[in-house]
Design an enzyme around this catalytic site. Structure first.
Site, PDB file in Angstrom:
ATOM      1  N   GLU A  34      20.002  23.619   6.801  1.00 35.83           N
ATOM      2  CA  GLU A  34      20.563  22.268   6.633  1.00 35.83           C
ATOM      3  C   GLU A  34      19.827  21.240   7.475  1.00 35.83           C
ATOM      4  O   GLU A  34      19.810  20.058   7.149  1.00 35.83           O
ATOM      5  CB  GLU A  34      22.047  22.256   7.040  1.00 35.83           C
ATOM      6  CG  GLU A  34      22.978  22.580   5.891  1.00 35.83           C
ATOM      7  CD  GLU A  34      24.453  22.340   6.201  1.00 35.83           C
ATOM      8  OE1 GLU A  34      25.265  22.692   5.349  1.00 35.83           O
ATOM      9  OE2 GLU A  34      24.800  21.820   7.271  1.00 35.83           O
ATOM     10  N   HIS A  55      14.454  49.464   3.796  1.00 35.46           N
ATOM     11  CA  HIS A  55      14.604  50.307   2.608  1.00 35.46           C
ATOM     12  C   HIS A  55      14.927  49.478   1.363  1.00 35.46           C
ATOM     13  O   HIS A  55      15.289  50.031   0.333  1.00 35.46           O
ATOM     14  CB  HIS A  55      15.689  51.363   2.851  1.00 35.46           C
ATOM     15  CG  HIS A  55      15.332  52.294   3.970  1.00 35.46           C
ATOM     16  ND1 HIS A  55      14.889  53.582   3.773  1.00 35.46           N
ATOM     17  CD2 HIS A  55      15.306  52.096   5.320  1.00 35.46           C
ATOM     18  CE1 HIS A  55      14.617  54.132   4.948  1.00 35.46           C
ATOM     19  NE2 HIS A  55      14.861  53.259   5.902  1.00 35.46           N
ATOM     20  N   LYS A 106      29.181  18.931  -4.830  1.00 37.50           N
ATOM     21  CA  LYS A 106      30.593  18.514  -4.723  1.00 37.50           C
ATOM     22  C   LYS A 106      30.899  17.441  -5.758  1.00 37.50           C
ATOM     23  O   LYS A 106      31.922  17.472  -6.431  1.00 37.50           O
ATOM     24  CB  LYS A 106      30.891  17.963  -3.323  1.00 37.50           C
ATOM     25  CG  LYS A 106      30.804  18.995  -2.218  1.00 37.50           C
ATOM     26  CD  LYS A 106      31.239  18.371  -0.900  1.00 37.50           C
ATOM     27  CE  LYS A 106      30.851  19.238   0.276  1.00 37.50           C
ATOM     28  NZ  LYS A 106      31.012  18.567   1.555  1.00 37.50           N
TER      29      LYS A 106
HETATM   30  O1  PA5 Z   1      27.103  21.441   8.554  1.00 37.21           O
HETATM   31  C1  PA5 Z   1      27.876  20.831   7.839  1.00 37.21           C
HETATM   32  O2  PA5 Z   1      28.130  19.643   8.015  1.00 37.21           O
HETATM   33  C2  PA5 Z   1      28.644  21.518   6.714  1.00 37.21           C
HETATM   34  O3  PA5 Z   1      28.266  22.819   6.483  1.00 37.21           O
HETATM   35  C3  PA5 Z   1      30.115  21.484   7.062  1.00 37.21           C
HETATM   36  O4  PA5 Z   1      30.293  22.180   8.261  1.00 37.21           O
HETATM   37  C4  PA5 Z   1      30.948  22.094   5.994  1.00 37.21           C
HETATM   38  O5  PA5 Z   1      30.724  21.439   4.774  1.00 37.21           O
HETATM   39  C5  PA5 Z   1      32.440  21.970   6.349  1.00 37.21           C
HETATM   40  O6  PA5 Z   1      32.793  20.656   6.540  1.00 37.21           O
HETATM   41  P1  PA5 Z   1      34.179  20.241   7.171  1.00 37.21           P
HETATM   42  O7  PA5 Z   1      34.237  20.780   8.562  1.00 37.21           O
HETATM   43  O8  PA5 Z   1      34.211  18.755   7.128  1.00 37.21           O
HETATM   44  O9  PA5 Z   1      35.247  20.868   6.313  1.00 37.21           O
END
Ligand code: PA5
Length: 448
Positions: free
Chosen positions: A286, A307, A421
């Protein structure tokens, strides 16, 4: 130094001179980070968390953990992405990936709301039947669909089992300090709340209440964890790329990337490191994967995956490098016994420690993979304890930030996560997405 970088298996791909040649870029990245002048600088709270964490909340976390331990057979942790991976990774790393089925005097801990699978959710629901349980729902935004669905289910179960008032005592919410549905709901229903700081993004949040509450419920030592992170914070400050292993790791990754090594395989010889690999993949994936750039984070557990993936690593497309996290001491030892029959031919190993054999597997593999044109970075860690984990978490977080700045991206945003989303909401018929729905359904060949 708690996490030591061993660069002797980088072959001809990376020389000391090439690392030194990165010094200017490393210094620039360090300055962007520490003067808070780089992109994403509103999300740098993790950088000083080991010194600046909220001490009152820290003690409230410990108290809540004790209460959960005393009143529950089970804790259901609801969250996804950064609100899920760190806690699970830490518990499996220090305790075990078999934590729930091992004999212990702490509650089982199950993670829900990290998918939209009705099968997965039903399984966890059935595990709660006839047992006392609490819920820790974690969402920074408070609006993420996956955890929201799971929370609806478990909240209803709690109310049915304990009544409104008692149920409220069993719900612990980790969310924004003032914004979002979860915060509003907690205030109106009297749930105890913990804070995801504004300046800490999801994937950097394991050392906040996001990770710390579930970790504490598992019986892990929070003080040792934070001490490890604090020592990392202090010792990973110097800008000299040859002296700071965190910066050296970030520099080497970029050197390899520029040579076409676009996939990093994070490897460990300990199965209980598997979820740490998942945490690493989110952190780096990310943070770096944007603007058409980024090293693809992959992972493996050896010798298990030798393996399955071994053939590809040895012989496949040469766009890989490996980062192997090696623990010098196993959590438990086992000695190979002598067998009178020796039908399996293993008596040459009798009396040997199994960790010694694991070490030889590591040595044999790293030489084979290096010969096959896969450069290897080795990160040596003493043992799998809370202290070492705290150090390692901070090491990777900082390496990720430095590496991202060297790469030329903002390591603290995640604009790409929103696309699926938006499409999902449109296809589900959420109000306000009517136009997108029609377009997407046309592309999918869905006729109304
Ligand atoms: O790193 C990030 O921002 C995402 O992976 C969030 O952690 C994930 O989408 C969960 O978001 P939230 O804590 O708002 O539910």
């Amino acid at each position: 130094m708690s996490t030591h970088l061993n660069g002797s298996y980088l072959g001809d791909f990376v020389s000391e001179e090439s690392i030194l040649a990165m010094q200017e870029e490393v210094t620039k990245a360090h300055e962007l980070l520490h003067t808070k002048t780089g992109e994403g600088n509103e999300f740098l709270g993790w950088l000083t968390l080991p010194t600046d964490y909220d001490k009152d909340e820290f003690s409230r976390i410990k108290k809540a953990a004790t209460k959960i331990q005393q009143t529950s057979d089970l804790l259901i942790v609801i969250g996804i992405g950064g609100s899920y991976l760190g806690a699970r990774a830490a518990i499996e790393f220090v305790k075990s990936s078999n934590y729930n089925v091992l004999k212990k005097d702490t509650p089982d801990i199950y993670f829900a709301g990290n998918s939209i699978s009705p099968t997965a959710l039903n399984e966890i629901v059935s595990l709660c039947e006839g047992r006392d349980f609490c819920v820790n729902v974690i969402s920074k935004s408070g609006t993420t669909t996956e955890p929201a669905i799971a929370f609806r289910v478990f909240k209803e179960m709690l109310v049915k089992k304990y009544g409104e008032e008692q149920a409220a005592q069993r719900i612990f919410v980790t969310t924004d300090k003032e914004k979002g549905t979860l915060k509003a709901l907690s205030d109106s229903q009297g749930f105890e709340t913990f804070i995801v700081p504004d300046d800490v993004g999801g994937r950097y949040s394991v050392l906040t209440a996001v990770g710390l509450l579930p970790i504490a419920v598992s019986g892990m030592d929070l003080d040792a964890l934070m001490q490890g992170a604090l020592d990392a914070q202090k010792s990973l400050m110097q800008t000299d790329v040859l002296q700071n292993d965190c910066y050296k790791y970030a520099a080497i990754r970029n050197i390899l990337y520029r040579q076409g090594k676009t996939t990093e395989m994070m490897v460990s010889y300990e199965p209980s490191y598997a979820m740490m690999n998942e945490w690493f993949k989110q952190l780096f994936g990310e943070s770096e994967g944007k603007d058409g750039k980024g090293i693809f984070p992959a992972s493996a557990i050896f010798s298990t995956d030798l393996h399955s993936l071994g053939q590809y690593i040895q012989d496949g497309k040469r766009n890989l490098f490996e980062t192997v996290v090696v623990f010098k001491k196993p959590k438990q030892e086992m000695i190979i016994s002598f067998d009178d029959e020796n039908t399996d031919g293993l008596n040459f190993l009798a009396g040997k420690e199994m960790s010694f054999i694991n070490q030889k597997a590591f040595e044999g593999t790293i030489l084979a993979h290096s010969d096959g044109g896969v450069p290897n970075i080795v990160l040596e860690v003493e043992e799998m304890t809370e202290y070492e984990l705290g150090y390692l978490i901070y090491f990777f977080e900082k390496a990720c930030a430095i590496s991202g700045y060297i790469l030329g991206v903002n390591p603290f945003n995640q604009p790409g996560v929103e696309s699926y989303k938006k499409n999902m909401f449109a296809l589900l018929g959420k109000a306000g997405y009517e136009e997108e729905k029609a377009q997407l359904e046309k592309r999918l060949g869905i006729k109304n």
